[in-house]
Scaffold this active site. Structure first.
Site, mmCIF file in Angstrom:
data_model
loop_
_atom_site.group_PDB
_atom_site.id
_atom_site.type_symbol
_atom_site.label_atom_id
_atom_site.label_comp_id
_atom_site.label_asym_id
_atom_site.label_seq_id
_atom_site.Cartn_x
_atom_site.Cartn_y
_atom_site.Cartn_z
ATOM 1 N N ASP A 13 0.683 -1.423 0.510
ATOM 2 C CA ASP A 13 0.113 0.024 0.245
ATOM 3 C C ASP A 13 0.494 1.066 -0.357
ATOM 4 O O ASP A 13 0.470 2.161 0.433
ATOM 5 C CB ASP A 13 -0.871 0.524 1.428
ATOM 6 C CG ASP A 13 -1.749 -1.018 1.286
ATOM 7 O OD1 ASP A 13 -1.862 -1.658 0.065
ATOM 8 O OD2 ASP A 13 -1.719 -1.909 2.451
ATOM 9 N N LYS A 16 2.129 1.979 -4.867
ATOM 10 C CA LYS A 16 2.725 1.658 -6.802
ATOM 11 C C LYS A 16 2.153 1.818 -7.499
ATOM 12 O O LYS A 16 2.777 1.998 -8.395
ATOM 13 C CB LYS A 16 2.139 0.172 -5.989
ATOM 14 C CG LYS A 16 3.962 -0.692 -5.102
ATOM 15 C CD LYS A 16 3.521 -2.229 -4.471
ATOM 16 C CE LYS A 16 2.697 -2.809 -4.290
ATOM 17 N NZ LYS A 16 2.603 -2.166 -3.200
ATOM 18 N N GLY A 40 -4.311 -4.916 -4.399
ATOM 19 C CA GLY A 40 -5.025 -3.837 -5.091
ATOM 20 C C GLY A 40 -5.053 -2.749 -5.960
ATOM 21 O O GLY A 40 -4.186 -2.187 -4.528
ATOM 22 N N HIS A 41 -5.275 -2.027 -6.991
ATOM 23 C CA HIS A 41 -4.871 -1.323 -6.784
ATOM 24 C C HIS A 41 -6.279 -0.292 -7.905
ATOM 25 O O HIS A 41 -6.188 -0.710 -8.076
ATOM 26 C CB HIS A 41 -3.334 -0.291 -7.321
ATOM 27 C CG HIS A 41 -2.982 -0.971 -8.691
ATOM 28 N ND1 HIS A 41 -2.319 -2.158 -8.547
ATOM 29 C CD2 HIS A 41 -3.209 -0.194 -9.493
ATOM 30 C CE1 HIS A 41 -1.956 -2.345 -10.090
ATOM 31 N NE2 HIS A 41 -3.000 -1.256 -10.769
ATOM 32 N N GLN A 223 1.864 -6.313 -2.895
ATOM 33 C CA GLN A 223 2.481 -6.158 -1.394
ATOM 34 C C GLN A 223 3.876 -5.672 -1.203
ATOM 35 O O GLN A 223 3.987 -4.809 -2.187
ATOM 36 C CB GLN A 223 2.400 -7.672 -1.005
ATOM 37 C CG GLN A 223 1.540 -8.102 -0.451
ATOM 38 C CD GLN A 223 0.899 -9.005 -2.309
ATOM 39 O OE1 GLN A 223 1.452 -9.626 -2.688
ATOM 40 N NE2 GLN A 223 -0.190 -9.064 -2.374
HETATM 41 P P1 IMP Z 1 -2.618 -12.569 1.983
HETATM 42 O O1 IMP Z 1 -1.750 -12.459 1.269
HETATM 43 O O2 IMP Z 1 -4.088 -12.930 1.499
HETATM 44 O O3 IMP Z 1 -2.331 -14.247 2.775
HETATM 45 O O4 IMP Z 1 -2.128 -12.374 3.702
HETATM 46 C C1 IMP Z 1 -0.902 -12.383 4.077
HETATM 47 C C2 IMP Z 1 -0.749 -11.012 4.951
HETATM 48 O O5 IMP Z 1 -0.448 -9.696 3.902
HETATM 49 C C3 IMP Z 1 -2.057 -9.957 5.387
HETATM 50 O O6 IMP Z 1 -1.429 -9.480 6.447
HETATM 51 C C4 IMP Z 1 -2.287 -9.136 4.389
HETATM 52 O O7 IMP Z 1 -3.374 -7.905 5.266
HETATM 53 C C5 IMP Z 1 -1.116 -8.442 3.417
HETATM 54 N N1 IMP Z 1 -2.064 -8.170 3.139
HETATM 55 C C6 IMP Z 1 -1.929 -8.624 1.669
HETATM 56 N N2 IMP Z 1 -2.140 -8.129 0.323
HETATM 57 C C7 IMP Z 1 -1.402 -6.752 0.309
HETATM 58 C C8 IMP Z 1 -1.504 -5.770 -0.057
HETATM 59 O O8 IMP Z 1 -2.171 -5.615 -1.799
HETATM 60 N N3 IMP Z 1 -1.448 -4.697 1.164
HETATM 61 C C9 IMP Z 1 -1.368 -4.643 1.602
HETATM 62 N N4 IMP Z 1 -0.641 -5.828 2.374
HETATM 63 C C10 IMP Z 1 -1.212 -6.664 2.262
#
Ligand code: IMP
Length: 436
Positions: A13, A16, A40-41, A223
């Site tokens: 976040d 990007k 997500g963006h 991420q």
């Molecule tokens: P997962 O990727 O759904 O397994 O989540 C694992 C961790 O990564 C959690 O703390 C999510 O909130 C974080 N996370 C996953 N995708 C994003 C993103 O695009 N932005 C910020 N945090 C993310």
């Protein structure tokens, strides 16, 4: 630059999306190399905001080829929906290429993601519940189902039969969830394969051929560094390699072919989900108090810090130069884009964490033990702000107030990475390029 990797330098976040959108036009290929629809963006299309979760941003440019690399995990239902949404908005997806080696998110992965989180209780990670972790678990456990398996119903059925013999008892007996039959999954997934087949490709070869013929490639990270499975704050991470090295393994383009690694870092820090966060300014509702809680709320409100995928309020904190230095090293950052600098106009003075303190010991480097990070107290330098000076109209670095430039230069010095791009607002033109 023929090939650039763009990575998040914090916990995701970092903005990007905007930077990718700004520079993607300079590239012939825009490639996702890890993660899935946990990302997500929003991209601006005319007067509309569109949310992309899986589709590489390159889809917004007619000349660019969007590629989903082998390191990505694909939920085919989500991809098909996203393509339909884009087509309905007049954005063609015909150029899309999907690696046949990418793994497929199955219905039981999503169930297990939610069930795992429940099982973790107070230690839960706060995942997006999109099935990302369980899908990567199966990939590493060598029982994953790949995009190419969708091409052959016989193979797909065989693999499913084998996998369900293990998954169903876990779903039913451990978690009390419903089970699946091969037929019901085939009924849902095989129609996706018919839609996606024309887009499936040998993407490693495609990208290496492209580089050989002088084309430019942008590797679009999702991420961020501290969510990386190896280099992040494990286990409070995602399950993929978000750091720059992931661009090589997640696409089949070797590290020697990468010219630039652009880190994206926010002028402050945010995080969603659980896990350590040394500079967090804990909100009142989460047990925080005093000026810190007020400052955290201000960052959240002024920075509109709510997740695109989950809508959750993001945890907020001051800029952390220890993380900045670490991200510089583990990614080999050549330069960074500093985003949301305008949000800091809300403060009289601005803090930057330069090191941590834990049990009387000072840590200038990212601590080796996670327990130190959990208990770390930030050591701050307090810099003068530029309160109430509107910097959103600045278009060159020189136009910024002296205190703003001093902040940028302080961060550069503290992290050891030069800032090439500065974002002072959400619009494309609210961007200062010190180097393209
Ligand atoms: P997962 O990727 O759904 O397994 O989540 C694992 C961790 O990564 C959690 O703390 C999510 O909130 C974080 N996370 C996953 N995708 C994003 C993103 O695009 N932005 C910020 N945090 C993310």
């Amino acid at each position: 630059m023929p090939s650039t990797v763009l990575v998040g330098a914090q916990w995701g976040d970092e903005g990007k999306g905007k930077i990718t959108d700004l520079i993607a036009g300079d590239y012939d290929y825009v490639v996702r190399f890890q993660g899935g629809n946990n990302a997500g963006h929003t991209v601006i299309h005319g007067d509309k905001e569109l949310a992309l979760h899986l589709m590489p941003s390159g889809v917004m440019y007619e000349h660019a080829v969007p590629v989903i690399g082998n390191g990505v995990v694909v939920d085919p239902g989500v991809l098909v929906k996203e393509m339909a949404m884009l087509e309905a908005e007049g954005i063609p997806c015909g150029n899309l290429k999907i690696s046949c080696d990418a793994h497929v998110i199955m219905p039981y992965h999503k169930d297990l993601d939610g069930a795992d989180e429940k099982w973790l209780g107070s230690q839960q990670i706060g995942t997006t519940k999109r099935g990302i972790g369980p899908c990567y678990q199966d990939k590493m456990g060598r029982k994953g189902i790949r995009i190419q398996d969708l091409l052959d119903e016989k193979i797909f059925r065989l693999k499913l039969e084998h996998v369900l013999a293990q998954k169903n008892p876990i779903l039913e007996r451990i978690y009390g969830l419903h089970t699946y039959t091969v037929d019901e999954i085939c009924e849902e997934y095989l129609p996706f394969s018919r839609i996606l087949k024309p887009y499936m490709a040998e993407t490693a070869q495609l990208l290496n051929d492209a580089l050989r013929s002088g084309k430019n490639i942008l590797f679009e990270g999702a991420q961020g560094t501290l969510l990386d499975i190896d280099h992040g704050t494990y286990p409070y991470v995602t399950s993929s390699s978000c750091c720059a090295g992931g661009a090589a393994t997640g696409t089949g383009v070797g590290p020697t072919r990468i010219d630039r690694v652009l880190g994206i870092q926010k002028a402050y820090v945010t995080r969603v989900g659980g896990g350590p966060f040394p500079t967090e300014l804990v909100f009142e509702e989460d047990g925080g108090s005093g000026q810190d809680a007020i400052d955290g709320e201000t960052l959240c409100r002024v920075g509109h810090e709510f997740g695109v995928t989950t809508g959750r309020k993001r945890r907020c904190g001051w800029f952390d130069a220890v993380i900045g230095r670490y991200a510089g090293e583990v990614n080999g950052l050549t330069d960074v884009a500093l985003t949301k600098l305008d949000v800091l106009s809300a403060f009289d003075t601005i803090k930057v964490c330069v090191a941590y303190e834990c049990e009387g010991k000072r840590y200038d480097y990212f601590p080796m033990q996670q327990s130190v990070l959990f208990h770390a107290r930030p050591i701050y330098e307090e810099l003068p702000g530029w309160k109430d000076v509107d910097i959103t109209g600045c278009r060159t670095y020189e136009e910024l107030p002296a205190n703003t430039r001093a902040y940028v230069e302080y961060i550069e010095e503290a992290t050891g990475v030069p800032t090439s791009i500065i974002s002072v607002g959400p619009d494309r033109d609210q961007t200062l390029f010190r180097r393209r």
